[in-house]
Write a protein that holds these residues in place. Structure first.
Motif, PDB file in Angstrom:
ATOM      1  N   GLU A  67      32.520  36.452  51.401  1.00  8.36           N
ATOM      2  CA  GLU A  67      33.234  37.734  51.604  1.00  8.36           C
ATOM      3  C   GLU A  67      32.228  38.883  51.761  1.00  8.36           C
ATOM      4  O   GLU A  67      32.482  39.850  52.474  1.00  8.36           O
ATOM      5  CB  GLU A  67      34.132  38.050  50.402  1.00  8.36           C
ATOM      6  CG  GLU A  67      35.306  37.106  50.228  1.00  8.36           C
ATOM      7  CD  GLU A  67      36.273  37.196  51.393  1.00  8.36           C
ATOM      8  OE1 GLU A  67      36.693  38.316  51.710  1.00  8.36           O
ATOM      9  OE2 GLU A  67      36.573  36.151  52.005  1.00  8.36           O
ATOM     10  N   THR A  68      31.106  38.739  51.067  1.00  9.86           N
ATOM     11  CA  THR A  68      30.057  39.771  51.126  1.00  9.86           C
ATOM     12  C   THR A  68      29.500  39.924  52.548  1.00  9.86           C
ATOM     13  O   THR A  68      29.025  40.985  52.925  1.00  9.86           O
ATOM     14  CB  THR A  68      28.920  39.374  50.136  1.00  9.86           C
ATOM     15  OG1 THR A  68      29.490  39.304  48.837  1.00  9.86           O
ATOM     16  CG2 THR A  68      27.752  40.333  50.141  1.00  9.86           C
ATOM     17  N   ILE A 114      31.901  48.556  34.909  1.00  5.86           N
ATOM     18  CA  ILE A 114      32.858  49.236  35.800  1.00  5.86           C
ATOM     19  C   ILE A 114      34.162  48.445  35.854  1.00  5.86           C
ATOM     20  O   ILE A 114      35.256  48.992  35.659  1.00  5.86           O
ATOM     21  CB  ILE A 114      32.285  49.407  37.235  1.00  5.86           C
ATOM     22  CG1 ILE A 114      31.034  50.290  37.212  1.00  5.86           C
ATOM     23  CG2 ILE A 114      33.341  50.002  38.170  1.00  5.86           C
ATOM     24  CD1 ILE A 114      30.292  50.368  38.554  1.00  5.86           C
ATOM     25  N   SER A 115      34.063  47.129  36.102  1.00  8.36           N
ATOM     26  CA  SER A 115      35.289  46.343  36.294  1.00  8.36           C
ATOM     27  C   SER A 115      36.092  46.247  35.000  1.00  8.36           C
ATOM     28  O   SER A 115      37.317  46.380  35.013  1.00  8.36           O
ATOM     29  CB  SER A 115      34.967  44.963  36.861  1.00  8.36           C
ATOM     30  OG  SER A 115      34.042  44.290  36.042  1.00  8.36           O
ATOM     31  N   ARG A 116      35.424  46.058  33.873  1.00  8.37           N
ATOM     32  CA  ARG A 116      36.164  45.952  32.610  1.00  8.37           C
ATOM     33  C   ARG A 116      36.733  47.304  32.185  1.00  8.37           C
ATOM     34  O   ARG A 116      37.854  47.385  31.689  1.00  8.37           O
ATOM     35  CB  ARG A 116      35.270  45.351  31.513  1.00  8.37           C
ATOM     36  CG  ARG A 116      35.070  43.853  31.724  1.00  8.37           C
ATOM     37  CD  ARG A 116      34.261  43.220  30.623  1.00  8.37           C
ATOM     38  NE  ARG A 116      34.922  43.191  29.342  1.00  8.37           N
ATOM     39  CZ  ARG A 116      35.779  42.246  28.930  1.00  8.37           C
ATOM     40  NH1 ARG A 116      36.083  41.238  29.734  1.00  8.37           N
ATOM     41  NH2 ARG A 116      36.321  42.303  27.745  1.00  8.37           N
ATOM     42  N   ALA A 117      35.993  48.369  32.397  1.00  9.91           N
ATOM     43  CA  ALA A 117      36.512  49.701  32.023  1.00  9.91           C
ATOM     44  C   ALA A 117      37.760  50.024  32.847  1.00  9.91           C
ATOM     45  O   ALA A 117      38.743  50.570  32.318  1.00  9.91           O
ATOM     46  CB  ALA A 117      35.436  50.760  32.233  1.00  9.91           C
ATOM     47  N   LEU A 118      37.734  49.651  34.137  1.00  4.02           N
ATOM     48  CA  LEU A 118      38.913  49.928  34.979  1.00  4.02           C
ATOM     49  C   LEU A 118      40.140  49.175  34.472  1.00  4.02           C
ATOM     50  O   LEU A 118      41.269  49.601  34.674  1.00  4.02           O
ATOM     51  CB  LEU A 118      38.621  49.564  36.441  1.00  4.02           C
ATOM     52  CG  LEU A 118      37.738  50.568  37.180  1.00  4.02           C
ATOM     53  CD1 LEU A 118      37.317  50.020  38.535  1.00  4.02           C
ATOM     54  CD2 LEU A 118      38.456  51.910  37.356  1.00  4.02           C
ATOM     55  N   GLU A 167      39.476  44.319  46.067  1.00  2.00           N
ATOM     56  CA  GLU A 167      39.781  42.945  46.523  1.00  2.00           C
ATOM     57  C   GLU A 167      38.543  42.059  46.473  1.00  2.00           C
ATOM     58  O   GLU A 167      38.647  40.844  46.366  1.00  2.00           O
ATOM     59  CB  GLU A 167      40.448  42.940  47.909  1.00  2.00           C
ATOM     60  CG  GLU A 167      39.593  43.282  49.097  1.00  2.00           C
ATOM     61  CD  GLU A 167      39.183  44.764  49.192  1.00  2.00           C
ATOM     62  OE1 GLU A 167      38.379  45.072  50.080  1.00  2.00           O
ATOM     63  OE2 GLU A 167      39.645  45.611  48.400  1.00  2.00           O
ATOM     64  N   TRP A 168      37.342  42.682  46.550  1.00  2.00           N
ATOM     65  CA  TRP A 168      36.108  41.879  46.485  1.00  2.00           C
ATOM     66  C   TRP A 168      35.884  41.340  45.076  1.00  2.00           C
ATOM     67  O   TRP A 168      35.466  40.199  44.904  1.00  2.00           O
ATOM     68  CB  TRP A 168      34.891  42.714  46.926  1.00  2.00           C
ATOM     69  CG  TRP A 168      33.627  41.892  46.963  1.00  2.00           C
ATOM     70  CD1 TRP A 168      33.175  41.126  48.000  1.00  2.00           C
ATOM     71  CD2 TRP A 168      32.680  41.703  45.898  1.00  2.00           C
ATOM     72  NE1 TRP A 168      32.007  40.491  47.648  1.00  2.00           N
ATOM     73  CE2 TRP A 168      31.684  40.826  46.363  1.00  2.00           C
ATOM     74  CE3 TRP A 168      32.569  42.206  44.592  1.00  2.00           C
ATOM     75  CZ2 TRP A 168      30.592  40.438  45.584  1.00  2.00           C
ATOM     76  CZ3 TRP A 168      31.489  41.810  43.813  1.00  2.00           C
ATOM     77  CH2 TRP A 168      30.514  40.938  44.309  1.00  2.00           C
ATOM     78  N   TRP A 169      36.148  42.155  44.045  1.00  2.00           N
ATOM     79  CA  TRP A 169      35.769  41.721  42.684  1.00  2.00           C
ATOM     80  C   TRP A 169      36.923  41.288  41.793  1.00  2.00           C
ATOM     81  O   TRP A 169      36.699  40.547  40.840  1.00  2.00           O
ATOM     82  CB  TRP A 169      34.940  42.802  41.973  1.00  2.00           C
ATOM     83  CG  TRP A 169      35.575  44.163  41.839  1.00  2.00           C
ATOM     84  CD1 TRP A 169      35.420  45.208  42.701  1.00  2.00           C
ATOM     85  CD2 TRP A 169      36.440  44.627  40.786  1.00  2.00           C
ATOM     86  NE1 TRP A 169      36.134  46.293  42.264  1.00  2.00           N
ATOM     87  CE2 TRP A 169      36.760  45.966  41.081  1.00  2.00           C
ATOM     88  CE3 TRP A 169      36.965  44.051  39.630  1.00  2.00           C
ATOM     89  CZ2 TRP A 169      37.592  46.734  40.273  1.00  2.00           C
ATOM     90  CZ3 TRP A 169      37.793  44.817  38.816  1.00  2.00           C
ATOM     91  CH2 TRP A 169      38.102  46.145  39.144  1.00  2.00           C
ATOM     92  N   GLU A 170      38.174  41.697  42.129  1.00  3.14           N
ATOM     93  CA  GLU A 170      39.259  41.397  41.181  1.00  3.14           C
ATOM     94  C   GLU A 170      39.485  39.904  40.993  1.00  3.14           C
ATOM     95  O   GLU A 170      39.680  39.429  39.887  1.00  3.14           O
ATOM     96  CB  GLU A 170      40.553  42.093  41.619  1.00  3.14           C
ATOM     97  CG  GLU A 170      40.692  43.433  40.922  1.00  3.14           C
ATOM     98  CD  GLU A 170      41.926  44.217  41.327  1.00  3.14           C
ATOM     99  OE1 GLU A 170      42.481  43.936  42.416  1.00  3.14           O
ATOM    100  OE2 GLU A 170      42.314  45.106  40.553  1.00  3.14           O
TER     101      GLU A 170
END
Ligand code: T46
Length: 340
Positions: free
Chosen positions: A42-43, A198-202, A318-321
């Protein structure tokens, strides 16, 4: 020129492939990647249809495969990003780090020696120098700092660097090595500090900070790193090492608090957890050599780079979720379950 970029589906390698495909339309960029857990096609979506880009799936430690690829492609340049890179994983599974980082590197070197090469470049890390004390902000890693590793990860990278330099001295292979400080930016796998926070805080999840969060890292925006590698490959002196870093030191706690502030999330999400065994205290690079010899200067400070990075994670969920759900949740629980 035909350039093999190994590990081009990973974080730094992926950003480098984007940079090279766009900057050098006359060169052919062959992305060689095994697509292990942190490799993600995807990257590569933004460049996958470019006429000067090609993807090959394969293992750099698979000698028969690598020799066949070199026989077919006859590359002019090889830039080796492929590596197991997560320090915590190296503590639980050192062997896979030896296989990919050491055996993978020597396999590539042997193929370069057999088929001939204009340049082999090894992407390495400042972790090979060990760490610096927290109370000596006047000390920095230079290219002359002795190698003194702490973790299985850094030991595997130091070992690979030594093989690369030995192949220059023994066989005359035209090599260069670069050693960077901590990278951050788009497409960073969310097991590493910044994308993890970032991802966990969101998602309003607890944020594991090792020890007291006092360890210091020297943060380098990934495209500044890509530009530096391009310079070293094209203009660096054969047989030499170049350190890459931009004097952006922050404690881990400062980094986490900066992200929370930008996302408007409470500091109560922070959870101080058991420290990483052998945790390096401080990394800090002296970039004088690459700045004076090759004219490199980073474009981003930590303050500008972190804003850009947070924006990217907000705009590319959509890239990291899907990474942080499913398999990754299991991994995260195994890795941090006892700490949280
Ligand atoms: C994942 C995580 C990390 N940390 C701490 C541990 C470190 O002091 C700092 C950064 O850790 P991270 O694992 O993101 O990166 P380093 O261990 O510094 O190593 C990184 O930078 C070098 C140059 C490479 O060469 C490595 O390949 C790269 O992974 O945050 C926490 O406090 N909590 C966490 O959940």
């Amino acid at each position: 020129m035909k350039i093999i970029v190994t590990g081009g589906a990973g974080f730094i390698g992926g950003n480098f492939v984007h940079y090279m495909v766009n900057k050098y339309p006359e060169d052919m960029i062959i992305n060689l990647d095994l697509l292990t857990y942190a490799g993600n096609l995807e990257t590569l979506k933004p460049v996958e249809n470019a006429p000067n880009y090609k993807f090959v799936k394969g293992d750099i430690a698979d000698r028969a495969f690598i020799f066949k690829l070199f026989e077919e492609e006859k590359p002019d340049v090889v830039i080796n990003f492929a590596a197991e890179s997560h320090v915590d994983r190296s503590i639980t599974d050192p062997e896979s780090f030896v296989r990919t980082n050491v055996m993978g590197t020597t396999t590539l070197l042997d193929a370069c020696r057999t088929y001939g090469i204009k340049r082999y470049h090894q992407v390495s890390t400042d972790e090979v120098y060990g760490d610096l004390p927290l109370d000596r902000p006047d000390l920095f890693f230079t290219e002359e700092t002795p190698l003194h590793t702490s973790s299985p990860y850094s030991s595997s990278k130091a070992s690979a660097d030594l093989f690369v330099l030995a192949y220059h001295r023994t066989y005359g292979l035209p090599v260069t090595v670069s050693r960077c400080s901590n990278n951050y930016g788009p497409y960073h796998f969310p097991e590493k500090l910044i994308p993890l926070i970032i991802s966990r805080a969101l998602n309003d999840e607890e944020l594991p900070v090792y020890g007291k969060g006092e360890n210091v890292r020297d943060w380098l925006y990934v495209t500044d790193h890509c530009k530096a590698i391009d310079l070293v490959v094209r203009k660096g002196k054969v047989g030499e090492v170049y350190n890459i870093g931009g004097h952006n030191e922050r404690t881990n706690l400062e980094v986490v608090k900066t992200i929370l502030k930008a996302l408007n999330k409470p500091e109560s999400l922070i959870k101080f957890v058991t420290d990483r065994p052998g945790h390096d205290r401080r990394y800090a690079i002296d970039p004088t050599k690459i700045e004076t010899e090759l004219g490199w200067k980073p474009e981003y400070t930590f303050d500008t780079g972190i804003v850009k990075t947070i924006e990217w994670y907000l705009n590319n969920k959509e890239w990291w979720e899907h990474i942080i759900s499913g398999e990754y949740t299991k991994y995260f629980e195994n890795m941090y379950g006892e700490r949280l």
